[in-house]
Design an enzyme around this catalytic site. Structure first.
Site, PDB file in Angstrom:
ATOM      1  N   ARG A  36      -4.212   2.625  10.091  1.00 32.20           N
ATOM      2  CA  ARG A  36      -5.530   2.396   9.973  1.00 32.20           C
ATOM      3  C   ARG A  36      -5.922   2.079  11.446  1.00 32.20           C
ATOM      4  O   ARG A  36      -7.045   2.446  11.578  1.00 32.20           O
ATOM      5  CB  ARG A  36      -5.675   1.203   9.131  1.00 32.20           C
ATOM      6  N   LYS A 198      -6.905   6.099 -15.345  1.00 29.58           N
ATOM      7  CA  LYS A 198      -8.278   5.890 -15.913  1.00 29.58           C
ATOM      8  C   LYS A 198      -9.060   7.133 -15.785  1.00 29.58           C
ATOM      9  O   LYS A 198      -9.320   7.702 -14.723  1.00 29.58           O
ATOM     10  CB  LYS A 198      -8.860   4.744 -15.301  1.00 29.58           C
ATOM     11  N   GLY A 355      -4.753   6.564  -1.935  1.00 30.05           N
ATOM     12  CA  GLY A 355      -4.010   5.806  -3.015  1.00 30.05           C
ATOM     13  C   GLY A 355      -2.596   6.181  -3.123  1.00 30.05           C
ATOM     14  O   GLY A 355      -1.781   6.340  -2.684  1.00 30.05           O
ATOM     15  N   GLY A 378     -10.418   5.758  -3.529  1.00 25.67           N
ATOM     16  CA  GLY A 378     -11.661   5.513  -4.238  1.00 25.67           C
ATOM     17  C   GLY A 378     -12.699   6.427  -3.525  1.00 25.67           C
ATOM     18  O   GLY A 378     -13.365   7.026  -4.136  1.00 25.67           O
TER      19      GLY A 378
END
Ligand code: AMP
Length: 381
Positions: A36, A198, A355, A378
């Site tokens: 990152r 989900k 993710g 996300g």
């Protein structure tokens, strides 16, 4: 693209506040994966070379709105200094007199790192006073924290509303170009693979993708809510009751677009317990016995999905096909990862939305065999 890129701006001598994502994994104060930080280097280096006074800000972990030394960005300041081959001072607080004082000493081309944004509750709550305090540090705001960009936090949306000039950094642009490019002008067949637990988090994306892709493949826990909406038997499998209506809507939309658009599992690997050592049975999808729960896609589905992915011109993938954290139920996810790598080798553009899918690709050692592994889960959705 109708969005400002940092290179569109004159930054010389200006105070440029950069939202980076330095939320790196730490072990005993050591950074164990610096990806990152490295991802943000192009933006920082460009600003340094062009004489900006660069002020970097980031969150790290979840200190819960108060100061906690375990979550200090000190290790990041040190590591960044090594990567940039220069001293990167750390302001002990991201706002207030401490930050202002450090800012005074910042020369053109210099870099300053602010302490963890989440030491203040105002960050995640997007409090106006906190956003204003951050905004007051700078003349230009640059967002380069792709993985956090979908959050309405002070350092993302609050600051952007309060600084006159805002632009995206190199990482944000790369992500938007690749994800947006895949949607705007995909090589066909264009296939989307959606999984995870989900339905609610992905319903809008599925709706949005259905008329753009040639095939939308669904796997993982969310497929059971769709089966339930079709009136089929899902046993004890994961069910998102609140999304049944949305699932029915997706089925209707897919039907209107013609057959073969929405691809659902043919068979399921079901288990008598949510346990790696559970007794497993392969059963036809929609005929899961009452006492069992589906935890992975079955072998026929693995073959079907693998074939579709391997033949695709463009593939985007978000979400595991099963409970891949347990080896017994990881086969479906691993097989999609392998098919993605094969498709890439055949010339397809393959994109993995961060993710869990990125973790699965990494665990399979295939990160270098995919066109683009997004830095945001996300956010990529
Ligand atoms: P999401 O956060 O929605 O992307 O979901 C990721 C999680 O979905 C992972 O932790 C998986 O273990 C879980 N998952 C995938 N398939 C299933 C399933 N059939 N039953 C329960 N959980 C699942």
């Amino acid at each position: 693209m109708q969005k400002l890129f940092v290179t569109d701006l004159d930054v010389r001598g200006k105070r440029v506040l950069v939202r980076a994502d330095f939320n790196v994994p730490l072990q005993g104060g050591e950074i164990i994966d610096d990806r990152r930080i490295r991802e943000c280097l192009p933006t920082i280096q460009w600003l340094m070379e062009n004489g900006a006074r660069t002020i970097l800000m980031s969150h790290l972990g979840r200190p819960g709105g108060e100061r906690a030394e375990d979550y200090s960005l000190q290790p990041v300041a040190l590591h960044l200094g090594q990567l940039l081959r220069r001293d990167v001072p750390l302001a002990n607080d991201c706002i207030g007199p401490e930050a202002q004082a450090k800012l005074q000493g910042l020369a053109d081309g210099g870099v300053l790192l602010l302490e963890n944004l989440r030491f203040h509750a105002g960050e995640t709550a997007n409090e106006p006073e906190f956003a204003q305090a951050l905004a007051s540090l700078a003349e230009i705001y640059v967002n380069d924290a792709f993985g956090t960009s979908h959050r309405s936090h002070a350092s993302i949306t609050g600051v952007a509303e309060r600084v006159a000039q805002c632009a995206m950094g190199f990482l944000l642009k790369k992500e938007l170009d690749l994800l947006g490019g895949a949607l705007a002008d995909p090589r066909r067949p264009f296939v989307a693979v959606m999984g995870g637990s989900k339905v609610s988090g992905k319903i809008k994306v599925i709706e949005n993708l259905l008329d753009k892709v040639d095939q939308l493949i669904v796997g993982g826990g969310m497929s059971y809510t769709i089966f339930k909406a079709m009136g089929l038997e899902i046993g004890k499998s994961l069910l998102d009751e609140g999304s049944l209506e949305d699932a029915a809507g997706i089925l209707e939309a897919a039907e209107a677009l013609g057959p073969g658009r929405l691809i659902l599992p043919l068979d399921i690997l079901a288990a008598d317990a949510f346990d790696n050592d559970a007794v497993t049975t392969v059963c036809p999808a929609g005929e899961i016995p009452a006492e069992l729960e589906g935890l992975d896609i079955g072998p026929r589905t693995i073959e079907l999905y693998g074939g579709i992915v391997r033949e695709a011109g463009t593939v985007i993938w978000n979400g595991p096909m099963g409970v891949f954290e347990m080896p017994t139920f990881a086969r479906g996810t691993k097989s999609v990862a392998a098919a993605m790598a094969e498709a890439t080798a055949r010339g397809a553009t393959t994109i993995v939305g961060g993710g869990d899918s990125a973790a699965a690709i990494k665990a399979a050692g295939l990160s270098d065999d995919i066109s683009h592994v997004s830095t945001g889960g996300g956010a990529s959705l």
